[in-house]
Design a protein around this motif. Structure first.
Motif, PDB file in Angstrom:
ATOM      1  N   ALA A  22      70.279 -79.630  14.593  1.00 45.53           N
ATOM      2  CA  ALA A  22      70.661 -80.742  15.465  1.00 45.53           C
ATOM      3  C   ALA A  22      72.164 -80.788  15.699  1.00 45.53           C
ATOM      4  CB  ALA A  22      70.198 -82.068  14.862  1.00 45.53           C
ATOM      5  N   ALA A  23      72.920 -80.036  14.913  1.00 44.56           N
ATOM      6  CA  ALA A  23      74.362 -80.140  14.944  1.00 44.56           C
ATOM      7  C   ALA A  23      75.019 -79.898  16.296  1.00 44.56           C
ATOM      8  CB  ALA A  23      74.963 -79.207  13.895  1.00 44.56           C
ATOM      9  N   PRO A  24      74.645 -78.832  17.011  1.00 47.94           N
ATOM     10  CA  PRO A  24      75.408 -78.521  18.202  1.00 47.94           C
ATOM     11  C   PRO A  24      75.453 -79.636  19.239  1.00 47.94           C
ATOM     12  CG  PRO A  24      73.991 -76.693  17.618  1.00 47.94           C
ATOM     13  CD  PRO A  24      73.607 -77.857  16.747  1.00 47.94           C
ATOM     14  N   THR A  25      74.368 -80.394  19.396  1.00 53.06           N
ATOM     15  CA  THR A  25      74.349 -81.373  20.475  1.00 53.06           C
ATOM     16  C   THR A  25      74.486 -82.810  20.000  1.00 53.06           C
ATOM     17  OG1 THR A  25      71.959 -81.246  20.329  1.00 53.06           O
ATOM     18  CG2 THR A  25      73.009 -79.983  22.101  1.00 53.06           C
TER      19      THR A  25
ATOM     20  N   LEU B  29      77.731 -86.770  16.719  1.00 57.06           N
ATOM     21  CA  LEU B  29      78.684 -86.515  15.642  1.00 57.06           C
ATOM     22  C   LEU B  29      77.981 -85.769  14.519  1.00 57.06           C
ATOM     23  CD1 LEU B  29      81.580 -87.247  14.450  1.00 57.06           C
ATOM     24  CD2 LEU B  29      80.422 -89.108  13.279  1.00 57.06           C
ATOM     25  N   ALA B  30      78.640 -84.750  13.984  1.00 57.02           N
ATOM     26  CA  ALA B  30      78.055 -84.032  12.857  1.00 57.02           C
ATOM     27  C   ALA B  30      79.159 -83.512  11.955  1.00 57.02           C
ATOM     28  CB  ALA B  30      77.197 -82.871  13.363  1.00 57.02           C
ATOM     29  N   THR B  31      78.921 -83.587  10.638  1.00 50.99           N
ATOM     30  CA  THR B  31      79.831 -82.949   9.687  1.00 50.99           C
ATOM     31  C   THR B  31      79.040 -81.909   8.923  1.00 50.99           C
ATOM     32  OG1 THR B  31      79.396 -84.387   7.791  1.00 50.99           O
ATOM     33  CG2 THR B  31      81.022 -85.163   9.372  1.00 50.99           C
ATOM     34  N   ARG B  32      79.710 -80.811   8.585  1.00 50.62           N
ATOM     35  CA  ARG B  32      79.055 -79.749   7.813  1.00 50.62           C
ATOM     36  C   ARG B  32      79.953 -79.411   6.634  1.00 50.62           C
ATOM     37  NH1 ARG B  32      75.498 -81.474   9.649  1.00 50.62           N
ATOM     38  NH2 ARG B  32      74.046 -80.750  11.232  1.00 50.62           N
ATOM     39  N   GLY B  33      79.471 -79.703   5.447  1.00 45.54           N
ATOM     40  CA  GLY B  33      80.224 -79.369   4.235  1.00 45.54           C
ATOM     41  C   GLY B  33      81.607 -79.981   4.194  1.00 45.54           C
TER      42      GLY B  33
ATOM     43  N   ASP C  59      83.428 -78.274  18.401  1.00 47.01           N
ATOM     44  CA  ASP C  59      84.053 -78.228  17.083  1.00 47.01           C
ATOM     45  C   ASP C  59      85.412 -78.913  17.184  1.00 47.01           C
ATOM     46  OD1 ASP C  59      85.241 -77.659  14.689  1.00 47.01           O
ATOM     47  OD2 ASP C  59      84.468 -75.602  14.586  1.00 47.01           O
ATOM     48  N   ILE C  60      85.558 -80.044  16.513  1.00 46.68           N
ATOM     49  CA  ILE C  60      86.826 -80.781  16.587  1.00 46.68           C
ATOM     50  C   ILE C  60      87.538 -80.766  15.237  1.00 46.68           C
ATOM     51  CG2 ILE C  60      86.133 -82.287  18.491  1.00 46.68           C
ATOM     52  CD1 ILE C  60      85.609 -84.456  16.278  1.00 46.68           C
ATOM     53  N   THR C  61      87.161 -79.823  14.364  1.00 46.48           N
ATOM     54  CA  THR C  61      87.783 -79.729  13.039  1.00 46.48           C
ATOM     55  C   THR C  61      89.288 -79.510  13.164  1.00 46.48           C
ATOM     56  OG1 THR C  61      85.774 -78.555  12.450  1.00 46.48           O
ATOM     57  CG2 THR C  61      87.510 -78.648  10.783  1.00 46.48           C
ATOM     58  N   GLY C  62      90.060 -80.376  12.499  1.00 48.69           N
ATOM     59  CA  GLY C  62      91.501 -80.161  12.430  1.00 48.69           C
ATOM     60  C   GLY C  62      92.290 -80.576  13.653  1.00 48.69           C
TER      61      GLY C  62
END
Lengths: 303, 258
Positions: B7-10, B13-17, B76-79
């Motif tokens: 479900a993450a890509p769409t 909001l999603a966080t992974r690890g 991907d909005i990490t950082g």
């Protein structure tokens, strides 16, 4: 007699106020007292001098003083260019020194000490390039005109008082009426929240150095016109500048201008009544009195 | 579990690890996989010190990330720096100092509106003032003079102004009167019904379970439980197991934790 004191005080005060506006902006947004601000004034004054000489040399003697002022078109152009260059200098000092300390999360006192170092380095560079001998924009003598109330003033003096007020009103309008100004006030109050609402704080910091540098150059050039240009001119103005900032309340532009005028008037009064050697003590007295009696200053937050 | 990796890509909001904390060697959030589905209203619960606030602050860019990734509507909005996150559609309402006290109510909205295209700004500010009559009555007043409930209103209005893809709130009920809390929560339900997914950190467990559709429970920086809010509300053991001994009375209605 008293009218003349008022004029002297207004003149010195307008100059102090102009420098103090730049200082209060950097103080409130960068959150440290920048002791190198005085050197931005000195550098601005010397840059105006060099550029006006260069422009004068290139254009021949065709750029005569604008009657009745001693100011020539060359100096006006040079002043505008010097404002831009002083802004670049402020950005360069920030990039080389303050930005690195901010990234490392240095405490305010470390940054203040670093600004002391920057102040000495910048001042020594001026002495190296220009020697410590005083310099002048113009050797032309100006005759003071009689004004109502028995006051005498040169056209230059009146022009500069007017210019200072226009500059301060422009900065005040910028802060209260534009997106950039509102963002600057937001960063000054709470940098973390400013980021959360979408303000790029790095951009605001750059804007503050540009405005602060340009205003410092204006104040320095004014001081050079009224008195003389010396490498120590900015450093000697530092105490009155801080007195004006603290009296007006940190972060308040109208406060800094009003503070500058009050400090200037107090200085002129002290010179008349106690003696010229006490001029420098006035700023000290003002800072002490404000910090004890009203630490928030006239309009601002606590120092 | 709705936190399937596919479900993450769409997902909005999603966080992974996700690993986050103020110091790199002292993580407070210790690896959280979380997904907020479209239109969902999720509340983050847990005992004091579990890392609830740090979790949402890390998502909002206020606490440094030390591992894992962050995704907003598939991007991907990490950082990304925090001012960029708003532009991407992530709105955050901090728990304290969430308005500019020295700016007027209107100016508070104006500074936030600056991320919108120029043509839309005035219309969005007017829409927010219309939605919050308390604020509209004196837009020129300094925000520092507002009551706690009104401040929260202004902070929420400011967050919604940019029509975010996700709204995150960190303990909005802290320090408010019981009446202001119920008004606040009613607003959140309304906002969520209009289609904005909400992630809400709350100490006020019962009230939060009453308005949320799903709850996740953090314990010691890890996501330990994930269930529909109604199930949790009906389960008397949950409080004892995950929320500490005082779970039911952890935060009496309307009482802040400060």
């Amino acid at each position: 007699m008293s009218g003349q004191i008022l004029l002297e005080g207004l003149l010195a005060g307008a100059m102090i106020g102009l420098g103090a506006v730049g200082l209060t902006l950097t103080y409130s947004i960068l959150r440290f007292a920048n002791f190198a601000h005085g050197e931005l004034l000195s550098w601005g004054a010397y840059l105006s001098l060099s550029l006006s000489l260069a422009i004068g040399a290139v254009s021949g003697a065709s750029l005569a003083p604008l009657d009745p002022f001693s100011v020539s078109v060359a100096l006006i152009l040079a002043g505008l260019l010097a404002m831009a260059l002083t802004a670049v200098l402020a950005l360069a000092v920030d990039h080389l020194l303050f930005a690195r300390l901010r990234r490392r999360g240095a405490t305010a006192i470390i940054v203040v000490m670093a600004s002391f170092g920057a102040s000495m380095a910048l001042r020594s560079l001026l002495e190296f390039f220009y020697t410590s001998k005083p310099a002048y924009y113009s050797r032309e003598l100006q005759i003071a005109m009689p004004l109502p109330g028995g006051i005498r003033a040169t056209p230059d003096q009146l022009l500069l008082i007017g210019l200072a007020f226009v500059a301060v009103i422009a900065v005040h309008l910028l802060l209260t009426r534009t997106d950039l100004g509102r963002a600057m006030r937001a960063v000054s109050e709470n940098p973390a929240l400013a980021g959360v609402v979408g303000i790029d704080t790095a951009k605001i910091v750059r804007a503050v150095w540009i405005i602060g540098g340009a205003l410092a150059c204006t104040a320095g050039t004014m001081s050079g016109l009224l008195v003389q240009i010396r490498p120590y001119m900015g450093f000697d103005l530092l105490l009155p500048l801080f007195a004006a900032v603290i009296l007006g309340g940190i972060g308040s532009v109208p406060g800094a201008m009003l503070g500058g005028l009050l400090v200037g008037l107090c200085e002129a009064l002290a010179v008349q009544t106690i003696g010229a050697e006490w001029r420098a003590a006035v700023a000290f007295a003002v800072i002490t009195a404000v910090l004890v009696l009203r630490p928030t200053g006239l309009f601002g937050r606590a120092a | 579990m709705t936190t399937a990796a596919s479900a993450a890509p769409t997902a909005p909001l999603a966080t992974r690890g996700l690993v986050a904390g103020y110091e790199p060697d002292l993580p407070i959030v210790k690896g959280i996989d979380f997904t907020l589905a479209p239109g969902e209203f999720v509340t983050v619960l847990g005992p004091n010190g579990a890392g609830k606030s740090t979790f949402v602050k890390a998502i909002a860019g206020l606490v440094p990330l030390h591992g894992g990734s962050l995704h907003l509507s598939g991007r991907d909005i990490t950082g990304l720096p925090r001012h960029e996150l708003v532009r991407q559609g992530l709105a955050f309402v901090p728990q304290t100092e969430n308005i500019f006290a020295t700016l007027t109510i209107r100016e508070n909205l104006q500074v936030a509106a600056a991320v919108l295209p120029k043509a839309e700004r005035q219309q969005r500010i007017d829409a927010m003032l219309a939605a919050y009559p308390d604020l509209a009555s004196r837009p020129g007043a300094l925000a520092g003079g507002l009551s706690g409930g009104q401040r929260q209103m202004l902070a929420t209005a400011r967050a919604l102004l940019v029509e975010p893809k996700v709204l995150i709130l960190d303990e909005p009920s802290a320090g408010l009167s019981p009446k202001a809390v119920s008004e606040m929560f009613a607003r959140l339900v309304e906002i969520n019904r209009s289609g904005v997914p909400i992630l809400l950190v709350e100490q006020n467990v019962r009230a939060a379970l009453a308005i949320a559709s799903r709850a996740v429970i953090l314990v010691d920086g890890l996501l330990r439980h994930d269930a529909p809010a109604a199930d949790l509300a009906a389960d008397p053991d949950i409080g004892r197991l995950f929320l500490g001994a005082h779970a039911d009375g952890a935060a009496p209605a309307g009482e802040g934790t400060r």
